[in-house]
Design a protein around this motif. Structure first.
Motif, short mmCIF file in Angstrom:
data_model
loop_
_atom_site.label_atom_id
_atom_site.label_comp_id
_atom_site.label_asym_id
_atom_site.label_seq_id
_atom_site.Cartn_x
_atom_site.Cartn_y
_atom_site.Cartn_z
N ILE A 93 0.81 -1.21 0.00
CA ILE A 93 0.00 0.00 0.00
C ILE A 93 0.85 1.27 0.00
CG2 ILE A 93 -0.20 0.10 2.53
CD1 ILE A 93 -3.13 1.05 2.04
N HIS A 94 2.06 1.20 0.53
CA HIS A 94 2.93 2.38 0.55
C HIS A 94 3.99 2.34 -0.55
CE1 HIS A 94 1.03 3.62 4.24
NE2 HIS A 94 1.39 2.51 4.85
N SER A 95 3.84 1.35 -1.44
CA SER A 95 4.86 1.19 -2.49
C SER A 95 4.37 1.81 -3.80
CB SER A 95 5.15 -0.30 -2.72
OG SER A 95 5.99 -0.48 -3.84
N THR A 96 5.28 2.46 -4.48
CA THR A 96 4.99 2.97 -5.83
C THR A 96 5.87 2.28 -6.86
OG1 THR A 96 6.55 4.80 -5.47
CG2 THR A 96 4.21 5.22 -5.00
N ASN A 97 6.48 1.16 -6.45
CA ASN A 97 7.30 0.37 -7.37
C ASN A 97 6.40 -0.42 -8.31
OD1 ASN A 97 9.73 1.23 -6.16
ND2 ASN A 97 9.51 -0.32 -4.55
N ASN A 98 7.00 -1.31 -9.08
CA ASN A 98 6.22 -2.07 -10.03
C ASN A 98 6.33 -3.59 -9.81
OD1 ASN A 98 4.35 -1.85 -12.13
ND2 ASN A 98 5.88 -2.44 -13.67
N SER A 99 6.77 -4.00 -8.60
CA SER A 99 6.81 -5.43 -8.26
C SER A 99 6.53 -5.59 -6.78
CB SER A 99 8.17 -6.03 -8.62
OG SER A 99 9.20 -5.44 -7.85
N VAL A 100 6.05 -6.79 -6.39
CA VAL A 100 5.69 -7.03 -4.99
C VAL A 100 6.92 -7.48 -4.20
CG1 VAL A 100 3.34 -7.64 -5.63
CG2 VAL A 100 5.04 -9.45 -5.38
N ASN A 101 6.81 -7.42 -2.86
CA ASN A 101 7.93 -7.82 -2.02
C ASN A 101 7.81 -9.29 -1.61
OD1 ASN A 101 6.06 -7.90 0.15
ND2 ASN A 101 6.39 -5.72 0.56
N ASN A 102 8.85 -9.81 -0.92
CA ASN A 102 8.88 -11.22 -0.52
C ASN A 102 7.74 -11.57 0.42
OD1 ASN A 102 11.17 -11.60 -2.05
ND2 ASN A 102 12.59 -11.46 -0.33
N THR A 141 -0.28 1.42 -26.87
CA THR A 141 0.26 0.22 -27.49
C THR A 141 1.40 -0.29 -26.60
OG1 THR A 141 1.94 1.40 -28.77
CG2 THR A 141 -0.25 1.14 -29.78
N ARG A 142 2.00 -1.40 -26.99
CA ARG A 142 3.16 -1.91 -26.23
C ARG A 142 4.30 -0.88 -26.23
NH1 ARG A 142 3.02 -7.23 -24.62
NH2 ARG A 142 1.45 -8.52 -25.66
N ALA A 143 4.46 -0.18 -27.35
CA ALA A 143 5.56 0.78 -27.46
C ALA A 143 5.29 2.07 -26.70
CB ALA A 143 5.82 1.09 -28.93
N SER A 144 4.01 2.37 -26.43
CA SER A 144 3.70 3.67 -25.84
C SER A 144 3.32 3.61 -24.36
CB SER A 144 2.55 4.33 -26.61
OG SER A 144 1.34 3.62 -26.41
N ILE A 145 3.34 2.41 -23.75
CA ILE A 145 2.97 2.34 -22.33
C ILE A 145 3.94 3.16 -21.50
CG2 ILE A 145 1.79 0.12 -22.48
CD1 ILE A 145 4.27 -1.22 -21.37
N PRO A 146 3.45 3.80 -20.44
CA PRO A 146 4.32 4.70 -19.66
C PRO A 146 5.39 3.93 -18.90
CG PRO A 146 2.20 4.40 -18.57
CD PRO A 146 2.08 3.75 -19.91
N PRO A 147 6.52 4.55 -18.60
CA PRO A 147 7.53 3.91 -17.76
C PRO A 147 6.98 3.68 -16.36
CG PRO A 147 8.06 6.23 -18.10
CD PRO A 147 6.92 5.90 -19.01
N ASP A 148 7.66 2.80 -15.60
CA ASP A 148 7.17 2.40 -14.29
C ASP A 148 6.88 3.59 -13.38
OD1 ASP A 148 7.47 -0.15 -15.20
OD2 ASP A 148 9.35 -0.54 -14.15
N SER A 149 7.71 4.58 -13.42
CA SER A 149 7.55 5.73 -12.52
C SER A 149 6.35 6.60 -12.88
CB SER A 149 8.83 6.59 -12.54
OG SER A 149 9.08 7.07 -13.85
N GLN A 150 5.79 6.43 -14.07
CA GLN A 150 4.68 7.27 -14.52
C GLN A 150 3.37 6.50 -14.69
OE1 GLN A 150 5.81 9.50 -18.02
NE2 GLN A 150 7.85 9.96 -17.21
N LYS A 151 3.35 5.26 -14.23
CA LYS A 151 2.12 4.47 -14.37
C LYS A 151 1.04 4.98 -13.42
CE LYS A 151 3.92 0.28 -16.46
NZ LYS A 151 3.91 -1.19 -16.48
N MET A 152 -0.19 4.69 -13.77
CA MET A 152 -1.34 5.23 -13.04
C MET A 152 -1.37 4.73 -11.60
SD MET A 152 -5.36 5.12 -14.20
CE MET A 152 -4.86 5.27 -15.92
N ASP A 153 -1.63 5.64 -10.67
CA ASP A 153 -1.72 5.32 -9.25
C ASP A 153 -3.17 5.47 -8.78
OD1 ASP A 153 -0.51 4.63 -6.74
OD2 ASP A 153 -0.71 6.72 -6.12
N ILE A 154 -3.46 4.98 -7.58
CA ILE A 154 -4.83 5.04 -7.06
C ILE A 154 -5.29 6.48 -6.81
CG2 ILE A 154 -4.76 2.73 -6.07
CD1 ILE A 154 -4.18 3.95 -3.37
#
Length: 486
Positions: free
Chosen positions: A187-196, A345-358
């Protein structure tokens, strides 16, 4: 103690008076334990803790990883092996029994979840994830065939929609719990993968699910709520069982018209999870989307189940009503999704830091699409199983039809996950999904019109058993091959 009573209104055209035996239900705690609802709830919790956790992981998009390619290849392996083994899993279920088949089916899920924990710790372990996926496909084929045979055998003809809805609601609650674990951990993460911690929590829940089949009742001891005994499949020769695959189609070829519906039933997950959820959202938003998706499935299965088992409508009317609801939902969600898909498209998806947040202003409308997809998925799966159950009450046929269902749906899923792994354009996958879902509805309509009746005809239930008995008697030399049994 049992009483023989005449079967009324069963649809039999035989001049003979068929009879059924009515058994007294157990009393007290034993009666609670052996009640069909109790056993269906236990069955649902097996799927809550095993496939439910798998769904929670898959729903994150890419299995919660930054790079979805390994997950897509692993999921392709799951469904490829699933498609092959599910085609024969009905015969295995009939040979070794539903309880043993269910137990064996739970074993691959913990290994699969553990493989994601491994790749999170050791990034070079992608081969382990793919191998675990292939092994999971084998065991999952047996779990779902046993599930279908038990769920459709324990209920009376009038209870099939309600039993399916109860199962589907509890099963999807597993994915909701898994998604909650993921959302709470991230919930406090803005990364693009989950933790252990996310993988560990899901793994522990999965291991609990492996123990439940050991606690379930023997199906041969089950009595339905109307007093009739559940007749689980006999254990004839392997030759007779494999011959049953062919007999099931020959005696009821209308099942072929449901194959496109089966094929589409897992196909749409790829676009929803990888090409929409993973492509556009960060891990926090993906986790919340996942939670809302599976929560809406509980609502969707309940809604369609009430309609499919409504006592105020004849069964044929219920079948057409369910079909009409699926048609409306299909076009509603896909027109809505097309509006979003045409913007990236696949080529135009935003980088991880700019993906949509809640907290993004665009987010509410996008999460509602996930909710409506969840409703459609639950309604689609519930209606598919209801249509299978409406075709027969014969446990042998139901096990084999369940095997057909899972084999064909997995073949479709294996193909589309592989297409996603090799980078097929998002729009191509989306349009193929839309077309296949519509095709499933188009082909199922004549089957509903020609095959669904207000009651299941007794001759239809016994066709498969009768053929097997004739073959077994011939094998034992009890009848000559030229004689007929009437």
């Amino acid at each position: 103690m049992s009483n023989s009573v005449d079967e009324k209104g069963g649809g039999s055209n035989s001049p003979d008076n068929d009879s059924i035996s009515v058994y007294e239900q157990p009393k007290g705690l034993r009666g609670v334990y052996y009640h069909p609802i109790t056993q269906i709830v236990m069955l649902a919790f097996v799927c809550f803790l095993c496939p439910g956790m798998f769904n929670a992981l898959t729903g994150l998009g890419g299995g919660g990883q930054v790079d979805p390619t390994t997950s897509a290849n692993s999921t392709c392996a799951v469904y490829a092996t699933y498609a092959f083994f599910a085609f024969f899993s009905g015969t295995v279920n009939n040979k070794i029994g539903a309880k043993r088949t269910l137990l064996f089916g739970t074993l691959g899920y913990a290994l699969y979840v553990g493989s994601y924990l491994a790749i999170n710790i050791h990034p070079g372990a992608g081969w382990f994830v793919v191998t675990s996926g292939a092994l999971l496909g084998v065991t999952a084929a047996f779990l779902w065939t046993a599930q279908g045979a038990i769920m459709l055998s324990y209920c009376t003809e009038a209870q099939k929609g309600i039993f399916i809805s109860i199962f589907w609601a509890i099963f999807n609650l597993g994915a909701v719990v898994g998604a909650t674990v993921s959302f709470g951990q991230n919930i406090h993460s803005t990364n693009n993968s989950v933790n252990n911690g996310t993988y560990v929590g899901i793994l522990v829940l999965t291991l609990l699910g492996v123990t439940i089949p050991l606690l379930m009742a023997d199906p041969d001891k089950m009595i339905r709520t109307d007093g009739t005994r559940v007749v689980m499949p006999r254990h004839p020769s392997w030759k007779s069982e494999f011959h049953g695959l062919w007999v099931a189609i020959i005696t009821d070829p209308m099942i072929l018209l449901l194959f496109p519906m089966f094929f589409a039933s897992n196909y749409f997950y790829t676009w929803q999870f990888n090409d929409y959820n993973s492509a556009l959202f960060n891990i926090r938003a993906r986790s919340l989307n996942n939670f809302m998706y599976w929560l809406s499935q509980i609502i969707g299965s309940g809604m369609i189940g009430v309609i499919l088992d409504s006592k105020r409508l004849r069964r044929r009317v219920r079948a057409f009503t369910g079909w009409g609801i699926l048609l409306v939902m299909t076009f509603t969600v896909h027109i809505w999704a097309y509006y979003y898909q045409r913007t990236y498209t696949r080529a135009s998806i935003p980088p991880d830091s700019q993906k949509m947040d809640i907290y993004d202003t665009r987010y509410p409308a996008h999460v509602w699409l996930m909710i409506f997809y969840g409703l459609l998925d639950a309604m689609w799966q519930t209606t598919s199983f209801w249509l299978i159950g409406a075709m027969s009450n014969d446990t042998n046929k139901l096990a084999i039809y369940s095997g057909f269902y899972h084999s064909i749906q997995s073949a479709g899923a294996a193909g589309v996950w592989r297409m996603d792994a090799i980078g097929l354009p998002y729009m191509n996958i989306f349009l193929s999904t839309w077309c296949l879902v519509v095709a499933g509805l188009v082909f199922s309509l004549p089957m509903i019109y020609l095959r669904i009746r207000d009651t299941t005809v007794l001759e239809d239930e016994g066709l498969m058993r009768r053929d097997q008995e004739i073959n077994d008697m011939k094998a034992k030399g009890m009848i000559e091959s030229g004689n007929k049994i009437s």
